[in-house]
Design a protein around this motif. Structure first.
Motif, PDB file in Angstrom:
ATOM      1  N   THR A  42       0.809  -1.217   0.000  1.00 43.62           N
ATOM      2  CA  THR A  42       0.000   0.000   0.000  1.00 43.62           C
ATOM      3  C   THR A  42       0.844   1.268   0.000  1.00 43.62           C
ATOM      4  O   THR A  42       0.539   2.228  -0.715  1.00 43.62           O
ATOM      5  N   THR A  43       1.901   1.300   0.797  1.00 42.58           N
ATOM      6  CA  THR A  43       2.726   2.510   0.855  1.00 42.58           C
ATOM      7  C   THR A  43       3.312   2.841  -0.511  1.00 42.58           C
ATOM      8  O   THR A  43       3.303   4.003  -0.937  1.00 42.58           O
ATOM      9  N   ASP A  44       3.794   1.828  -1.208  1.00 42.09           N
ATOM     10  CA  ASP A  44       4.327   2.072  -2.556  1.00 42.09           C
ATOM     11  C   ASP A  44       3.241   2.599  -3.491  1.00 42.09           C
ATOM     12  O   ASP A  44       3.496   3.498  -4.310  1.00 42.09           O
ATOM     13  N   ARG A  45       2.037   2.063  -3.376  1.00 38.98           N
ATOM     14  CA  ARG A  45       0.932   2.535  -4.227  1.00 38.98           C
ATOM     15  C   ARG A  45       0.564   3.984  -3.897  1.00 38.98           C
ATOM     16  O   ARG A  45       0.247   4.777  -4.786  1.00 38.98           O
ATOM     17  N   LEU A  46       0.610   4.337  -2.628  1.00 40.91           N
ATOM     18  CA  LEU A  46       0.304   5.710  -2.232  1.00 40.91           C
ATOM     19  C   LEU A  46       1.349   6.682  -2.755  1.00 40.91           C
ATOM     20  O   LEU A  46       1.018   7.783  -3.228  1.00 40.91           O
ATOM     21  N   ILE A  47       2.604   6.297  -2.671  1.00 43.65           N
ATOM     22  CA  ILE A  47       3.670   7.156  -3.200  1.00 43.65           C
ATOM     23  C   ILE A  47       3.497   7.349  -4.701  1.00 43.65           C
ATOM     24  O   ILE A  47       3.634   8.460  -5.226  1.00 43.65           O
ATOM     25  N   GLN A  48       3.180   6.262  -5.402  1.00 40.05           N
ATOM     26  CA  GLN A  48       2.974   6.356  -6.844  1.00 40.05           C
ATOM     27  C   GLN A  48       1.775   7.237  -7.166  1.00 40.05           C
ATOM     28  O   GLN A  48       1.824   8.054  -8.101  1.00 40.05           O
ATOM     29  N   ALA A  49       0.712   7.105  -6.394  1.00 38.30           N
ATOM     30  CA  ALA A  49      -0.479   7.929  -6.626  1.00 38.30           C
ATOM     31  C   ALA A  49      -0.163   9.408  -6.422  1.00 38.30           C
ATOM     32  O   ALA A  49      -0.673  10.266  -7.164  1.00 38.30           O
ATOM     33  N   ALA A  53      -0.436  12.312  -9.215  1.00 33.01           N
ATOM     34  CA  ALA A  53      -1.220  13.527  -8.980  1.00 33.01           C
ATOM     35  C   ALA A  53      -0.399  14.775  -9.294  1.00 33.01           C
ATOM     36  O   ALA A  53      -0.924  15.758  -9.827  1.00 33.01           O
ATOM     37  N   LEU A  54       0.876  14.739  -8.966  1.00 35.17           N
ATOM     38  CA  LEU A  54       1.758  15.864  -9.275  1.00 35.17           C
ATOM     39  C   LEU A  54       1.818  16.106 -10.781  1.00 35.17           C
ATOM     40  O   LEU A  54       1.967  17.247 -11.232  1.00 35.17           O
ATOM     41  N   ALA A  55       1.678  15.032 -11.544  1.00 32.32           N
ATOM     42  CA  ALA A  55       1.685  15.149 -13.008  1.00 32.32           C
ATOM     43  C   ALA A  55       0.293  15.418 -13.573  1.00 32.32           C
ATOM     44  O   ALA A  55       0.118  15.475 -14.792  1.00 32.32           O
ATOM     45  N   GLY A  94      -5.930  18.131  -4.720  1.00 34.15           N
ATOM     46  CA  GLY A  94      -5.244  19.383  -4.416  1.00 34.15           C
ATOM     47  C   GLY A  94      -3.834  19.414  -4.996  1.00 34.15           C
ATOM     48  O   GLY A  94      -3.394  20.429  -5.552  1.00 34.15           O
ATOM     49  N   VAL A  95      -3.145  18.286  -4.871  1.00 30.85           N
ATOM     50  CA  VAL A  95      -1.796  18.187  -5.440  1.00 30.85           C
ATOM     51  C   VAL A  95      -1.843  18.385  -6.952  1.00 30.85           C
ATOM     52  O   VAL A  95      -1.013  19.086  -7.547  1.00 30.85           O
ATOM     53  N   LEU A  97      -3.992  20.029  -8.686  1.00 27.21           N
ATOM     54  CA  LEU A  97      -4.372  21.393  -9.062  1.00 27.21           C
ATOM     55  C   LEU A  97      -3.216  22.370  -8.923  1.00 27.21           C
ATOM     56  O   LEU A  97      -2.984  23.207  -9.805  1.00 27.21           O
ATOM     57  N   VAL A  98      -2.485  22.282  -7.809  1.00 29.03           N
ATOM     58  CA  VAL A  98      -1.403  23.256  -7.573  1.00 29.03           C
ATOM     59  C   VAL A  98      -0.067  22.783  -8.134  1.00 29.03           C
ATOM     60  O   VAL A  98       0.894  23.552  -8.177  1.00 29.03           O
ATOM     61  N   ARG A  99      -0.027  21.505  -8.573  1.00 27.01           N
ATOM     62  CA  ARG A  99       1.198  20.924  -9.132  1.00 27.01           C
ATOM     63  C   ARG A  99       2.374  21.080  -8.159  1.00 27.01           C
ATOM     64  O   ARG A  99       3.469  21.489  -8.506  1.00 27.01           O
ATOM     65  N   GLU A 100       2.097  20.733  -6.913  1.00 29.44           N
ATOM     66  CA  GLU A 100       3.133  20.813  -5.891  1.00 29.44           C
ATOM     67  C   GLU A 100       2.967  19.646  -4.929  1.00 29.44           C
ATOM     68  O   GLU A 100       1.854  19.363  -4.467  1.00 29.44           O
ATOM     69  N   LEU A 101       4.075  18.972  -4.629  1.00 34.89           N
ATOM     70  CA  LEU A 101       4.059  17.845  -3.699  1.00 34.89           C
ATOM     71  C   LEU A 101       5.193  18.033  -2.701  1.00 34.89           C
ATOM     72  O   LEU A 101       6.334  17.660  -2.954  1.00 34.89           O
ATOM     73  N   THR A 102       4.878  18.643  -1.581  1.00 35.12           N
ATOM     74  CA  THR A 102       5.884  18.908  -0.561  1.00 35.12           C
ATOM     75  C   THR A 102       6.099  17.668   0.303  1.00 35.12           C
ATOM     76  O   THR A 102       5.234  16.766   0.345  1.00 35.12           O
ATOM     77  N   PRO A 103       7.228  17.573   1.014  1.00 34.19           N
ATOM     78  CA  PRO A 103       7.415  16.457   1.947  1.00 34.19           C
ATOM     79  C   PRO A 103       6.289  16.364   2.973  1.00 34.19           C
ATOM     80  O   PRO A 103       5.894  15.265   3.361  1.00 34.19           O
ATOM     81  N   LYS A 104       5.758  17.516   3.402  1.00 34.82           N
ATOM     82  CA  LYS A 104       4.652  17.496   4.365  1.00 34.82           C
ATOM     83  C   LYS A 104       3.415  16.838   3.758  1.00 34.82           C
ATOM     84  O   LYS A 104       2.752  16.013   4.399  1.00 34.82           O
ATOM     85  N   THR A 105       3.117  17.174   2.514  1.00 31.16           N
ATOM     86  CA  THR A 105       1.960  16.572   1.854  1.00 31.16           C
ATOM     87  C   THR A 105       2.174  15.087   1.600  1.00 31.16           C
ATOM     88  O   THR A 105       1.258  14.279   1.769  1.00 31.16           O
ATOM     89  N   MET A 106       3.393  14.722   1.201  1.00 33.58           N
ATOM     90  CA  MET A 106       3.683  13.302   0.977  1.00 33.58           C
ATOM     91  C   MET A 106       3.481  12.504   2.255  1.00 33.58           C
ATOM     92  O   MET A 106       2.910  11.400   2.230  1.00 33.58           O
ATOM     93  N   ASP A 107       3.920  13.032   3.394  1.00 31.14           N
ATOM     94  CA  ASP A 107       3.695  12.346   4.666  1.00 31.14           C
ATOM     95  C   ASP A 107       2.210  12.144   4.925  1.00 31.14           C
ATOM     96  O   ASP A 107       1.777  11.075   5.385  1.00 31.14           O
ATOM     97  N   HIS A 108       1.421  13.173   4.639  1.00 30.67           N
ATOM     98  CA  HIS A 108      -0.025  13.058   4.846  1.00 30.67           C
ATOM     99  C   HIS A 108      -0.613  11.974   3.946  1.00 30.67           C
ATOM    100  O   HIS A 108      -1.437  11.163   4.381  1.00 30.67           O
TER     101      HIS A 108
END
Length: 444
Positions: A42-49, A53-55, A94-95, A97-108
């Motif tokens: 699951t964690t790998d799938r979430l990271i990929q998702a 989203a960033l793209a 949200g990611v 739309l703003v085309r931004e994926l910060t470490p804080k958002t990735m943790d969430h």
């Protein structure tokens, strides 16, 4: 009280979850606290998702389908995790739309794996006669710093964790891997960090034992993926386990042992599918055996940095200056060696692109520097090395017979390990030769 941690591979299928439920039921007289990772993969799938989203693409189909099938197979309501899946989709949109994926958002984003897992495991236990409740670790006082992706638990959190868990009247199923900083942001403590969560909770409640349930039979004499006929190690000391973890054994998170050592709590590593087998028990002291050592581990894809002073600067000054520059750049060192006018460092090779090269360029301002990639650290670990006067000679004789050239040889003052550098391509012949020696040759 005991702490029982289940890894993602142990929670991947209904059959495996049933094994976990059986383990918890058997431990009920010992008042278990359960800690869970995300369901396998699951964690790998979430990271990929998150990256998709960033793209600009939001696609939760694989994640949603996996968990809904799991819920159906466990005969649990799909609505159990609907709000979490909806929340995840909102963040990913949200990611995008703003085309931004910060470490804080990735943790969430990745935190949803453990949060969903805790709910499903608690509901599965309850449906099978074990009243349980899901608990987000950050709701019971698991507070960390704000270093997203590698957050460190703050000192002094154990009292609140113990108080919070003590107030519960059901079996708590706690999220591993995640915490929250002082600002209320969700954090993660590094991949495989659920082991660390379990150890901190174990120290907080002063558990009689911390159990790490996984898909292997415990700590082994070598990496079974190399095709070797490895054996389980029934008993290890904390010192031996620390060395094995640091130099590449993936069974335990590196930080897991620290809280256990501090409170002198034994750790047991065992196979979820073989609950009657003893696995590996890690304790304060373990008597040496009659072999050369306990185990051989390796850390691949490291780099060798050689620094030479043409002006014959003293080794101590050269070492001090070079370490200061590496530390300032956030580059750690696994092994260091000096000569009259040179120093050599072994460091990880997976730092962000350009960081190691930046270090080389800075060091070149004063000295001659070279960088060698595609190296590996091989390490022999065991209390037995302390008593074996001829151990080093036998180790390097065997390597020489296989044509393996060992470089940067290091033995700690504790004499618990012997580490050296080889090419990545030499990992298998080096480990195979040493493993044969370890199993077949008694101490002399």
């Amino acid at each position: 009280m005991i702490v029982i941690k289940f890894g993602g591979s142990s929670l991947k299928t209904v059959r495996k979850i049933d094994h976990c439920i059986g383990i918890v039921k058997a431990a009920l007289p010992r008042r278990p606290v359960v800690v869970v990772s995300a369901h396998g993969g699951t964690t790998d799938r979430l990271i990929q998702a998150a990256k998709e989203a960033l793209a600009g693409k939001v696609d939760l189909d694989r994640i949603t389908e996996f968990h809904l099938i799991l819920l159906d197979s466990l005969r649990l309501e799909r609505s159990l995790v609907k709000d979490l899946l909806d929340g995840l989709e909102t963040i990913l949109r949200g990611v995008s739309l703003v085309r931004e994926l910060t470490p804080k958002t990735m943790d969430h984003v990745v935190s949803f794996g453990e949060r969903i897992s805790a709910r499903i495991m608690a509901a599965a236990l309850t449906s099978r006669g074990v009243p349980a409740q899901p608990v987000n670790a950050y709701e019971i006082g698991f507070v960390t710093d704000s270093n997203h992706g590698r957050a460190a638990p703050l000192p002094g959190i154990e009292e609140e964790i113990a108080r919070s868990l003590g107030s519960l009247n059901k079996v708590p199923v706690v999220t591993g891997f995640i915490g929250r900083d002082d600002l209320g942001n969700i954090t993660t403590i590094g991949r495989n960090g659920s082991d660390y969560t379990a150890a901190i909770i174990g120290a907080a409640v002063e558990a009689e034992e911390i159990q790490i349930w996984t898909d292997v039979d415990g700590v082994m004499t070598a990496d079974p993926s190399l095709g070797l006929k490895v054996h389980n190690l029934p008993l290890l000391s904390f010192g031996e386990a620390s060395e094995l973890s640091y130099y590449g054994a993936e069974v335990l998170h590196t930080g897991t042992l620290i809280p256990a050592i501090r409170k002198n709590i034994p750790i047991r590593v065992a196979n979820t599918e073989k609950p009657d087998q003893p696995g590996t028990r890690i304790v304060t002291q373990a008597a040496p055996g009659d072999k050369l050592a306990k185990s051989i581990v390796y850390k691949e894809d490291v780099c060798l940095i050689n620094v030479v002073s043409p002006r014959l600067m003293s080794a101590s000054l050269l070492l001090s200056y070079a370490l200061e520059r590496l530390t300032r750049l956030g580059i750690g060192v696994h092994i260091a060696a000096t000569s009259v006018s040179s120093v050599s460092f072994v460091t990880d090779g997976n730092y962000p692109d350009g960081l190691l090269q930046k270090a080389v360029e800075e060091l070149k301002e004063l000295w001659s520097v070279s960088l060698e990639r595609d190296k590996a650290i091989v390490c022999v670990v065991g209390e037995e090395l302390r008593a074996g006067a001829g151990s080093l000679g036998r180790i390097f004789t065997v390597l020489g017979e296989q044509g393996v050239k060992a470089r940067l040889v290091s033995q700690s003052a504790s004499e618990l390990n012997v580490a050296f550098l080889v090419d990545n391509s030499e990992i298998k012949p080096a480990v195979t030769a040493l493993h044969d020696l370890l199993l077949n040759d008694l101490k002399q």
